[in-house]
Design an enzyme around this catalytic site. Structure first.
Site, PDB file in Angstrom:
ATOM      1  N   SER A 322       0.523  -1.149  -0.189  1.00 39.40           N
ATOM      2  CA  SER A 322      -0.040   0.047  -0.188  1.00 39.40           C
ATOM      3  C   SER A 322       0.970   1.343  -0.056  1.00 39.40           C
ATOM      4  O   SER A 322       0.858   2.543  -0.459  1.00 39.40           O
ATOM      5  CB  SER A 322      -1.222   0.082   0.707  1.00 39.40           C
ATOM      6  OG  SER A 322      -1.707   1.082   1.114  1.00 39.40           O
ATOM      7  N   TRP A 325       2.711   1.442  -3.367  1.00 37.99           N
ATOM      8  CA  TRP A 325       1.124   2.327  -4.609  1.00 37.99           C
ATOM      9  C   TRP A 325       1.361   3.593  -4.363  1.00 37.99           C
ATOM     10  O   TRP A 325       1.170   4.583  -5.853  1.00 37.99           O
ATOM     11  CB  TRP A 325      -0.062   1.454  -3.550  1.00 37.99           C
ATOM     12  CG  TRP A 325      -1.413   1.967  -4.728  1.00 37.99           C
ATOM     13  CD1 TRP A 325      -1.517   1.691  -5.576  1.00 37.99           C
ATOM     14  CD2 TRP A 325      -1.811   3.315  -4.650  1.00 37.99           C
ATOM     15  NE1 TRP A 325      -2.754   2.396  -6.724  1.00 37.99           N
ATOM     16  CE2 TRP A 325      -2.946   3.625  -5.403  1.00 37.99           C
ATOM     17  CE3 TRP A 325      -1.811   3.759  -3.930  1.00 37.99           C
ATOM     18  CZ2 TRP A 325      -4.037   4.050  -5.850  1.00 37.99           C
ATOM     19  CZ3 TRP A 325      -2.575   5.251  -3.802  1.00 37.99           C
ATOM     20  CH2 TRP A 325      -3.569   5.606  -4.526  1.00 37.99           C
ATOM     21  N   HIS A 326       1.515   4.157  -3.262  1.00 34.35           N
ATOM     22  CA  HIS A 326       1.187   5.296  -3.367  1.00 34.35           C
ATOM     23  C   HIS A 326       2.735   6.572  -3.726  1.00 34.35           C
ATOM     24  O   HIS A 326       2.251   7.265  -4.041  1.00 34.35           O
ATOM     25  CB  HIS A 326       1.104   6.354  -1.971  1.00 34.35           C
ATOM     26  CG  HIS A 326       0.257   5.717  -0.875  1.00 34.35           C
ATOM     27  ND1 HIS A 326      -0.063   5.127  -0.129  1.00 34.35           N
ATOM     28  CD2 HIS A 326      -1.408   6.974  -1.098  1.00 34.35           C
ATOM     29  CE1 HIS A 326      -1.629   4.301  -0.134  1.00 34.35           C
ATOM     30  NE2 HIS A 326      -1.917   6.068  -0.192  1.00 34.35           N
ATOM     31  N   GLY A 327       3.458   5.330  -4.299  1.00 32.25           N
ATOM     32  CA  GLY A 327       4.783   6.495  -4.928  1.00 32.25           C
ATOM     33  C   GLY A 327       6.150   5.677  -4.760  1.00 32.25           C
ATOM     34  O   GLY A 327       6.529   4.700  -4.159  1.00 32.25           O
ATOM     35  N   PHE A 482       0.163  10.052  -7.668  1.00 31.23           N
ATOM     36  CA  PHE A 482      -0.196   8.894  -7.331  1.00 31.23           C
ATOM     37  C   PHE A 482      -0.649   8.061  -8.314  1.00 31.23           C
ATOM     38  O   PHE A 482      -1.283   7.216  -8.615  1.00 31.23           O
ATOM     39  CB  PHE A 482      -1.258   8.649  -5.692  1.00 31.23           C
ATOM     40  CG  PHE A 482      -0.489   8.909  -4.518  1.00 31.23           C
ATOM     41  CD1 PHE A 482       1.359   9.707  -4.582  1.00 31.23           C
ATOM     42  CD2 PHE A 482      -1.072   9.762  -3.715  1.00 31.23           C
ATOM     43  CE1 PHE A 482       2.084   9.614  -3.397  1.00 31.23           C
ATOM     44  CE2 PHE A 482      -0.341  10.397  -2.712  1.00 31.23           C
ATOM     45  CZ  PHE A 482       1.189  10.428  -3.022  1.00 31.23           C
TER      46      PHE A 482
END
Length: 482
Positions: A322, A325-327, A482
């Protein structure tokens, strides 16, 4: 095209009028209009990436169609993995290519081997993380036979590209949103009014709360070495307000805009800063992403079943993925791992489902025990957000080191501290409204709806005045990156 822009203020009424007054008698025409409007909306940023979303749409539509006809288990798995590889391949290339390349070079440099490689000047397509997961949910659900594959390419294209939630969510499941494109929509005045109210509240969150919080958070984070520990605490708190107002504001506008066109999107935020532990926080923060990872990653890995080691492994896996996934930055990985550390004790003690009700249900104020839990959870969240906001790991460590220094006990001091404290009062009022409406799906549904019309409309007028008054600090939505 930004929700808080003149462009969108012109675009939305035009689409609304065409949708309800021109295309209202033909379902396929309505869906076609949504596709055209969505592609125009998306192409407003960069028309070159229209081919990417169209290709992704065609691939998953075709694979879903073939899954509906194929009974051979091996071939069905091949189709599923084709969808996964194509979608995650695009996401990996555009979002993570340079990250992996740079870390690969750094790793070999550590052992004394120098590798020369040039980074690519890759532009990250807006919303690719969101619509990629949305199309994947369709393919996976069709593969699991939870959803019948669609034979309507226009409806599927509208599902993938639906402009209110295309670039920053909520990440809708095909089982919820796609069937809504099959049904004839009729204009409902009450639903449209509710949508407008939701848009107004979302704009307030974004323009008044988030953008003004960003001004102070950026000032402190970008010059963190110049400030005391107490001031840095305020910087982290301002960013905490910023990211909530920014992202939940976007979700509110997306949900409200969808209601104008007769669609219902899932709630994406449920007053997360009133959570009493970190498990409750993650049930209330970015709900569409949290449940996506739960259903498509965490549970397939074994979830909370099995040995303690498996529970620990699965928890760290889901939170680190997770975070990533954000960056493409190690700060996001650390942020995810830190939240896993927060969550694990609750999971292992089987207390991760202990706060399923609304805090202080039916009461004006929380008990002392509840207030202590809320403050503790909020403090842990603020600390984790430092890694999310910091430019890199070294910046985050320096920032935290200065907080936990003697200067923590000094009086906060920075430029524009007076306006900052005055704005802080507006934030407290905002959270008071959120607290008042915490038992509803959206705070604005509770506030003022039972007031007499003059008072209610005066409140709406006040919000609009504040939008124009505080609208000079317009910034892009955080989650666009994102």
């Amino acid at each position: 095209m930004l929700f808080n822009s003149i462009d969108f203020a012109i675009f939305l009424p035009i689409v609304f009028i065409l949708y309800w007054f021109v295309a209202n008698k033909n379902l396929k025409l309505q869906n076609s209009l949504i596709v055209a409007a969505s592609l125009f909306f998306y192409g407003w940023w960069d028309w070159r990436f229209l081919s990417l979303i169209l290709f992704s749409t065609f691939v998953d539509y075709s694979i879903g169609y073939r899954l509906g006809e194929e009974e051979n288990k091996v071939k069905r798995k091949i189709l599923l993995w084709t969808s996964i590889v194509v979608n995650l391949g695009f996401l990996g290339f555009f979002k993570y290519h340079n990250f992996f390349l740079e870390n690969f070079i750094t790793a070999f440099s550590f052992f004394g081997t120098e590798i020369r490689a040039n980074s690519l000047q890759i532009i990250l397509p807006v919303g690719i993380s969101f619509y990629t997961f949305q199309t994947l949910s369709y393919t996976i659900d069709v593969y699991k036979r939870k959803l019948e594959p669609t034979k309507d390419l226009i409806a599927f294209s509208a599902f993938v590209s639906f402009f209110p939630q295309l670039v920053a969510g909520p990440i809708e499941r095909a089982t919820n949103l796609l069937p809504q494109f099959y049904r004839k929509r009729k204009f409902e005045y009450s639903k449209a009014v509710d949508g407008m109210r939701q848009i107004l509240w979302g704009l307030f969150k974004k323009i008044v709360i988030a953008d003004n919080s960003a001004e102070f958070a950026d000032l402190i984070f970008n010059n963190s070495s110049d400030y005391s520990g107490s001031t840095l605490v305020f910087g982290a708190i301002f960013f905490t307000f910023q990211i909530y107002g920014d992202f939940s504001g976007y979700s509110d506008i997306a949900i409200g805009t969808s209601r104008l066109f007769g669609f219902d999107l899932k709630q994406n935020f449920a007053f997360p800063y009133f959570s009493r532990d970190m498990a409750e926080f993650w049930r209330r923060w970015h709900i569409s992403l949290s449940t996506w990872f739960r259903d498509y990653v965490y549970i397939p890995l074994g979830g909370s079943r099995g040995s303690k080691w498996m529970q620990v492994r699965n928890t760290f896996a889901i939170f680190i993925i997770s975070g990533f996934w954000h960056g493409a930055n190690w700060t996001f990985v650390v942020w995810g791992a830190l939240n896993a550390v927060y969550f694990l004790p609750l999971l292992l003690a089987k207390k991760n489902r202990s706060n399923l009700d609304v805090v202080a249900q039916g009461k004006y104020l929380p008990s002392l025990k509840e207030l202590t839990k809320i403050i503790t959870t909020f403090g842990l969240t603020v600390f984790a957000w430092i890694f999310f906001r910091a430019a890199n790991i070294n910046h985050a460590i320096q920032y935290i080191s200065e907080i936990f220094s003697p200067s923590l006990f000094t009086v906060p001091s920075f430029r524009d501290i007076g306006p900052a404290f005055r704005f802080f009062l507006i934030v407290l009022l905002f959270f008071g409204i959120e607290w008042k409406g915490r038992s509803e799906q959206f705070a604005i549904e509770k506030l003022g709806l039972k007031w007499r019309s003059p008072i209610r409309y005066a409140m709406y007028a006040l919000i609009i005045i504040m939008l124009f008054w505080h609208g000079q600090n317009k910034q892009q939505f955080i989650y666009f990156q994102f």
